[in-house]
Structure formats: C-alpha cells, structure tokens
Design an enzyme around this catalytic site. Sequence first.
Site, PDB file in Angstrom:
ATOM      1  N   ASN A 109      38.786 -62.755  31.606  1.00  0.00           N
ATOM      2  CA  ASN A 109      39.938 -63.651  31.806  1.00  0.00           C
ATOM      3  C   ASN A 109      40.594 -63.626  33.188  1.00  0.00           C
ATOM      4  O   ASN A 109      41.777 -63.924  33.322  1.00  0.00           O
ATOM      5  CB  ASN A 109      40.995 -63.388  30.719  1.00  0.00           C
ATOM      6  N   TYR A 164      41.255 -61.112  35.236  1.00  0.00           N
ATOM      7  CA  TYR A 164      42.068 -59.958  35.631  1.00  0.00           C
ATOM      8  C   TYR A 164      41.248 -59.027  36.541  1.00  0.00           C
ATOM      9  O   TYR A 164      40.153 -59.372  36.965  1.00  0.00           O
ATOM     10  CB  TYR A 164      42.629 -59.268  34.383  1.00  0.00           C
ATOM     11  N   THR A 194      48.160 -60.522  23.557  1.00  0.00           N
ATOM     12  CA  THR A 194      49.446 -60.158  24.129  1.00  0.00           C
ATOM     13  C   THR A 194      50.555 -60.845  23.346  1.00  0.00           C
ATOM     14  O   THR A 194      50.493 -62.045  23.125  1.00  0.00           O
ATOM     15  CB  THR A 194      49.482 -60.614  25.603  1.00  0.00           C
ATOM     16  N   ASN A 203      42.637 -68.021  35.335  1.00  0.00           N
ATOM     17  CA  ASN A 203      43.281 -67.348  36.459  1.00  0.00           C
ATOM     18  C   ASN A 203      42.528 -67.520  37.769  1.00  0.00           C
ATOM     19  O   ASN A 203      42.363 -66.574  38.548  1.00  0.00           O
ATOM     20  CB  ASN A 203      43.557 -65.875  36.125  1.00  0.00           C
ATOM     21  N   HIS A 205      39.182 -54.193  29.445  1.00  0.00           N
ATOM     22  CA  HIS A 205      39.408 -55.634  29.651  1.00  0.00           C
ATOM     23  C   HIS A 205      38.706 -56.060  30.951  1.00  0.00           C
ATOM     24  O   HIS A 205      39.249 -55.915  32.044  1.00  0.00           O
ATOM     25  CB  HIS A 205      40.912 -55.888  29.741  1.00  0.00           C
TER      26      HIS A 205
HETATM   27  C1  LIG Z   1      48.932 -65.370  22.289  1.00  0.00           C
HETATM   28  C2  LIG Z   1      47.603 -64.946  22.838  1.00  0.00           C
HETATM   29  C3  LIG Z   1      47.517 -63.816  23.616  1.00  0.00           C
HETATM   30  C4  LIG Z   1      46.284 -63.369  24.112  1.00  0.00           C
HETATM   31  N1  LIG Z   1      46.221 -62.189  24.818  1.00  0.00           N
HETATM   32  C5  LIG Z   1      45.010 -61.675  25.176  1.00  0.00           C
HETATM   33  C6  LIG Z   1      44.908 -60.360  25.724  1.00  0.00           C
HETATM   34  O1  LIG Z   1      45.890 -59.610  25.863  1.00  0.00           O
HETATM   35  N2  LIG Z   1      43.677 -59.938  26.078  1.00  0.00           N
HETATM   36  C7  LIG Z   1      42.553 -60.731  25.931  1.00  0.00           C
HETATM   37  O2  LIG Z   1      41.460 -60.293  26.292  1.00  0.00           O
HETATM   38  N3  LIG Z   1      42.631 -61.951  25.369  1.00  0.00           N
HETATM   39  C8  LIG Z   1      43.812 -62.434  24.968  1.00  0.00           C
HETATM   40  N4  LIG Z   1      43.872 -63.640  24.317  1.00  0.00           N
HETATM   41  C9  LIG Z   1      42.620 -64.353  23.977  1.00  0.00           C
HETATM   42  C10 LIG Z   1      42.185 -64.006  22.547  1.00  0.00           C
HETATM   43  O3  LIG Z   1      41.764 -62.660  22.456  1.00  0.00           O
HETATM   44  C11 LIG Z   1      41.007 -64.881  22.053  1.00  0.00           C
HETATM   45  O4  LIG Z   1      39.833 -64.547  22.730  1.00  0.00           O
HETATM   46  C12 LIG Z   1      41.279 -66.356  22.247  1.00  0.00           C
HETATM   47  O5  LIG Z   1      42.524 -66.718  21.669  1.00  0.00           O
HETATM   48  C13 LIG Z   1      40.168 -67.220  21.639  1.00  0.00           C
HETATM   49  O6  LIG Z   1      40.016 -66.971  20.269  1.00  0.00           O
HETATM   50  P1  LIG Z   1      40.640 -67.965  19.158  1.00  0.00           P
HETATM   51  O7  LIG Z   1      40.051 -69.333  19.442  1.00  0.00           O
HETATM   52  O8  LIG Z   1      40.170 -67.386  17.849  1.00  0.00           O
HETATM   53  O9  LIG Z   1      42.115 -67.925  19.343  1.00  0.00           O
HETATM   54  C14 LIG Z   1      45.101 -64.112  23.844  1.00  0.00           C
HETATM   55  C15 LIG Z   1      45.199 -65.273  23.063  1.00  0.00           C
HETATM   56  C16 LIG Z   1      46.420 -65.686  22.546  1.00  0.00           C
HETATM   57  C17 LIG Z   1      46.485 -66.913  21.668  1.00  0.00           C
END
Ligand SMILES: Cc1cc2nc3c(=O)[nH]c(=O)nc-3n(C[C@H](O)[C@H](O)[C@H](O)COP(=O)(O)O)c2cc1C
Length: 368
Positions: free
Chosen positions: A183, A185, A26, A240, A180
């Site tokens: 997390n 939701y 997001t 959440n 989705h």
């Molecule tokens: C800014 C941001 C926004 C995110 N938005 C979503 C999202 O919209 N949907 C989702 O399933 N995960 C979301 N995540 C989680 C990421 O998809 C990812 O699983 C998480 O950051 C862990 O991976 P990483 O350690 O490589 O960042 C978001 C993470 C970040 C940093």
Amino acid sequence: MATNIFEEVQIGNLQLKNRISMAPMTRARNFDGIPNDENALYYAQRSGAGLIITEGTAISNTAKGVLHIPGLYTKEQVEGWKKVTKAVHEKGSLIFTQLWHVGRVSHTSNQPEGKAPVGVSDIQAANSYAWGYDENGKEGFVISSKPRALSTDEVKEVVNDFANAAKNAIEAGFDGVEIHGANGYLIEQFLNPFVNNRIDEYGGNIESRSRFLLEVVDATIAAVGHEKVGIRLTPYGGLNELPHYDEIEETYEYLAKELKKRNVVYIHLMDQKTKGSHALPEGFLERFRSWYDGVIILAGGMDREKSEDLINAGTIDIAGFGEPFISNPDLVERLQNNWELTPPDRDLHYGLGSHGYTDWKKYDEVLV
Ligand SMILES: Cc1cc2nc3c(=O)[nH]c(=O)nc-3n(C[C@H](O)[C@H](O)[C@H](O)COP(=O)(O)O)c2cc1C
C-alpha cells in the site's frame, strides 16, 4: 473433493478453525496508542475468523502517519495488547499483528517534535494524505509532508525496530506478525524505482531495492522464528503515489522466491481494486502461485464464491476480508449461511468512540 473453507486448516504449525482471515484495518481508536478493553471487545466480536490480522501497528515513534493508532514499542502498549490477544484466544481464533512503518506517508504532526517524516528518499507524496493536525490544530486529512531520506545507518535501525516490535508482539501473546510491505508505505517505497533514488546498497537494481524488505524479514525471523512471520504485498499497487515501473513482474517473482527460501508462514496479497487503485492483472495470481508454493492469503473484494473457487483451484489458501468485517462482526456465520451482509458506513471507519466500532450487530440481532 472441494475444500470446505469453513473447516479447519493447518498453516505451518498453526491450526486455524477455518480458511477465513480478517484483513488488517486501521480504525484509529487508541487515543494514546495503548490498546484497551474496547479494542479487545472489537476483535473478540470478529473472532469467527480463523486468523485475525490487526490494524497496522506502529513499530516506532517515527512510524506513524495516522493519529490514534496503536503501537508496539513501549511496555504499556505490550500490556495493552495482552487484553486483545487474550480475548481473541478465548474465542478460539488466532491473531497476528501488522507491523507498520508509513515512511513518507506522514505529516510533521505525526512525528516526534514535529520533525519531517523519514522516507526512502526526500521525494514527497504531494497528493497523498496522512491523518494529523492542520495548521489550526484541527484533526483531519493533511497532505503528506516532505520527507527526509533515511541515512544508511538509520535504515538498519528501522530494520531493528521491526524485529523489536515482533519480539514485543510475541510477548503480548500474538501468534505471529505480518510485516506491512504493501500500500505504498515504507517497505514498498524501497521497492519502487520512482521513489527509491538511493545510491547506497538499498537502491539500484531489483536485488538492491528488495534488500530492505528482505533484511526486515530476516531480522524478524531471527527475532521470533519463521513460523511466526508473514508478509503483506501489493504487486501492481498504486496507492500513495507509487507509479508502475517496468520490472514489477520480475520484482515480485524475485521476492516470491526469496520469501520461499526463508519459509515465511504466509504471503498476504492484496488486490487494490476495491481501494480505488489498480486491480491485479489477469493471470498474475496463477503466475505468483508458480513462483511460490507456500501459503497465500488473498484480500480485496472477496466473497464466498470467489474464495471457494480460488481455494479449490489451488491458487490461494486463505481468503481475507476487510471492510465486510467492520459492519458484520459475525461475517463468517453470514457467509456460511448465505445471510445478507450489512453495508459499511465509511464515515465511521476512523475516529474515536465505540459508535461504528463495537456496536455493529450480528445477523440474529438485526432481525430482532
Ligand atoms: C478502514 C480500513 C482500514 C484499512 N487499514 C489497513 C491497514 O492498516 N493495513 C493494511 O494493510 N490494509 C488496510 N486496509 C485494507 C484492507 O486490509 C483490505 O485489504 C481492503 O479493504 C480490501 O479488502 P475488502 O475489499 O475485503 O475490504 C484497510 C481497509 C479499510 C476499509
């Protein structure tokens, strides 16, 4: 022989140029929910990934818990997404969109006519935040409002909303959709017995609590075909306000086997440890693999070494990277060459404007 994660791979009937996916993130950069040229540029810049999964995208006007996210339920939104899918395809990447309903993790200011958000029950996530307008009309984090429980008929309408959004996604040029289910939701709210207190067919034992998820999968597959439907899950997740319950292991074993029967294109697991919640327990990935021999994507604290180890062990198939893709548009090249990564700036993750969005530099530009 070891697999080269930077080489092509076939998943279902999709040909990916490598085994790296950009995880859904997001970014709240759509003032009106309609994807635009700036969004197209952002995703095109990151199209070194074999598979891009977009930010969570609202399936209806009750699905939102964050201001300025895109949707997939109006004609204008479909037209807007066409710019994004075209730009990514021109760079040789595939792109899925993540279909999102936040359920109770929302605020009255995110909802039509300022009404209560809808959830699996009326139990509030009283310590979780949505992104909306406070009582003075100022934008920012706001405590999730008390939700209203969906009626049984309304649950079925939400199932249809997922399927409609999936159809819209294909019309917009996406290669597929990711449901989705993670997390904290709406879909995960149904799975959790501490939040799901329903007495209709969607509450009770594991099968009943999983019914909503599987109906969403079935309706989405009926709309666009199993080879275009993936799903994201967070076993043992706590984000959440979803407390751990006794039957987590059995729930995900059941889901893995049911999803296998349905031949979804992939299951995308996320380890929440980099998001300040629980890590996947030791041995869980191996157990999950024994229940599910389809394609597994894993995200959450991945690096090149971990990706190669898990892929070569046959535990997962694709490595997902989230945050590193924000500040490193050329992440795949950097991993491949063992180049240094630019650290993220979390203050710029959400909010309108191109700063912190499309102005991150590639490695060779940083050096100039
Ligand atoms: C800014 C941001 C926004 C995110 N938005 C979503 C999202 O919209 N949907 C989702 O399933 N995960 C979301 N995540 C989680 C990421 O998809 C990812 O699983 C998480 O950051 C862990 O991976 P990483 O350690 O490589 O960042 C978001 C993470 C970040 C940093």
